[in-house]
Scaffold this active site. Structure first.
Site, PDB file in Angstrom:
ATOM      1  N   CYS A   1       0.864  -1.183   0.000  1.00 41.43           N
ATOM      2  CA  CYS A   1       0.000   0.000   0.000  1.00 41.43           C
ATOM      3  C   CYS A   1       0.898   1.228   0.000  1.00 41.43           C
ATOM      4  O   CYS A   1       1.547   1.520   1.003  1.00 41.43           O
ATOM      5  CB  CYS A   1      -0.916  -0.005   1.219  1.00 41.43           C
ATOM      6  SG  CYS A   1      -1.967   1.465   1.337  1.00 41.43           S
TER       7      CYS A   1
ATOM      8  N   CYS B   1      -4.987   5.927  -3.848  1.00 40.52           N
ATOM      9  CA  CYS B   1      -4.350   4.610  -3.776  1.00 40.52           C
ATOM     10  C   CYS B   1      -2.933   4.786  -4.289  1.00 40.52           C
ATOM     11  O   CYS B   1      -2.724   5.103  -5.461  1.00 40.52           O
ATOM     12  CB  CYS B   1      -5.109   3.599  -4.617  1.00 40.52           C
ATOM     13  SG  CYS B   1      -4.279   1.989  -4.775  1.00 40.52           S
TER      14      CYS B   1
END
Length: 280
Positions: free
Chosen positions: A87, A218
């Protein structure tokens, strides 16, 4: 009123992709799928897109064998409780926490993730650069949203992405449900990006993350979006500013790796109620 003291937590975000941070150096917390779901629920918990557990690599039974045991490890879970490999926004928030907590010095450091080790630079003021490693294009695929078919490239950034470059109005797309994907290309699900170029070195992006839904940002998705945008104009390397609903990050694709730079913010800290934690 004083609540029974449970685990410590912090709340932070990277371009409004938000996380609950759980300091757990010795890996003592039982971080179950249901507890992650409860923490991330925006009505019955703290609310977040995911959970970042701060733990030493050596305290994890499922850490990659090639990640040194003494590194701080980002044990990342999606909001649905599933484990994710990587991430990009989470790494920035994770590193910013390490520096703010006195667990790491500003400057260059190395952390562990399920996608392997990551080299990062904490610049100060919450701004962090992450060496994301090389982004690997492994094919092409397509999806359909709001009755429109989108073709894109399949990109591995430590986790799988389908990045679709389009001239369509991405603001009108309905991303409340997961865009369909080809399980032969993405057997473990996929993050899907819709990318619209708005200048020679700038794109806008919306993203649906697997296990989460549409998010404000993201980090790995901005990398995939940049790779796809560069390829759409015949380039393999270059820089791009990626504008997501939560802000702007900068991505640089080189022949060897991809660098992601953007902000990280810590907004709160406290203690979870012990009875709530036990019930969750």
């Amino acid at each position: 009123m004083r609540l029974p003291q449970g685990p410590q937590y912090l709340k932070g975000h990277g371009t409004e992709n938000d996380f609950v941070i759980l300091p757990d150096p010795g890996g003592e917390l039982e971080l179950t799928e249901s507890r992650v779901q409860a923490l991330c629920d925006r009505r019955r918990g703290l609310g977040a897109d995911g959970v970042l557990r701060v733990v030493r690599t050596g305290a994890l039974e499922d850490a990659p064998a090639d990640v040194p045991a003494d590194l701080w490890f980002m044990d990342y879970r999606n909001a649905d409780g599933s484990v994710a490999e990587m991430c990009g926004n989470g790494v920035r928030v994770f590193v910013h926490y390490l520096v703010q907590a006195g667990l790491a010095e500003p400057g260059e450091l190395v952390i562990g993730t399920r996608a392997g080790t990551r080299f990062v630079t904490a610049h100060g003021g919450g701004r962090v650069t992450v060496d994301m490693g090389p982004a690997k294009v492994f094919g092409e695929s397509a999806t359909e949203v709001s009755g429109v078919e989108f073709s894109g490239v399949a990109v591995d950034v430590g986790n799988p992405h389908l990045a679709c470059v389009t001239s369509a109005d991405i603001d009108s797309l309905d991303l409340t449900t997961p865009p369909p994907h080809d399980p032969a290309v993405f057997p473990h699900g996929v993050n899907v990006e819709f990318v619209r170029p708005v200048g020679p070195d700038r794109v806008r992006m919306r993203v649906h993350e697997r296990g989460v839904g549409e998010t404000r940002s993201c980090g790995t998705g901005t990398v995939a979006a940049t790779v796809a945008a560069l390829r759409s104009r015949g380039a393999e390397t270059g820089r791009c500013a990626v504008q997501i609903p939560g802000g702007v990050v900068e991505v640089e694709v080189t022949p060897e790796t991809v660098m992601l730079t953007g902000p990280a913010v810590l907004v709160a800290s406290g203690q979870l109620d012990r009875q709530w934690w036990a019930a969750a």
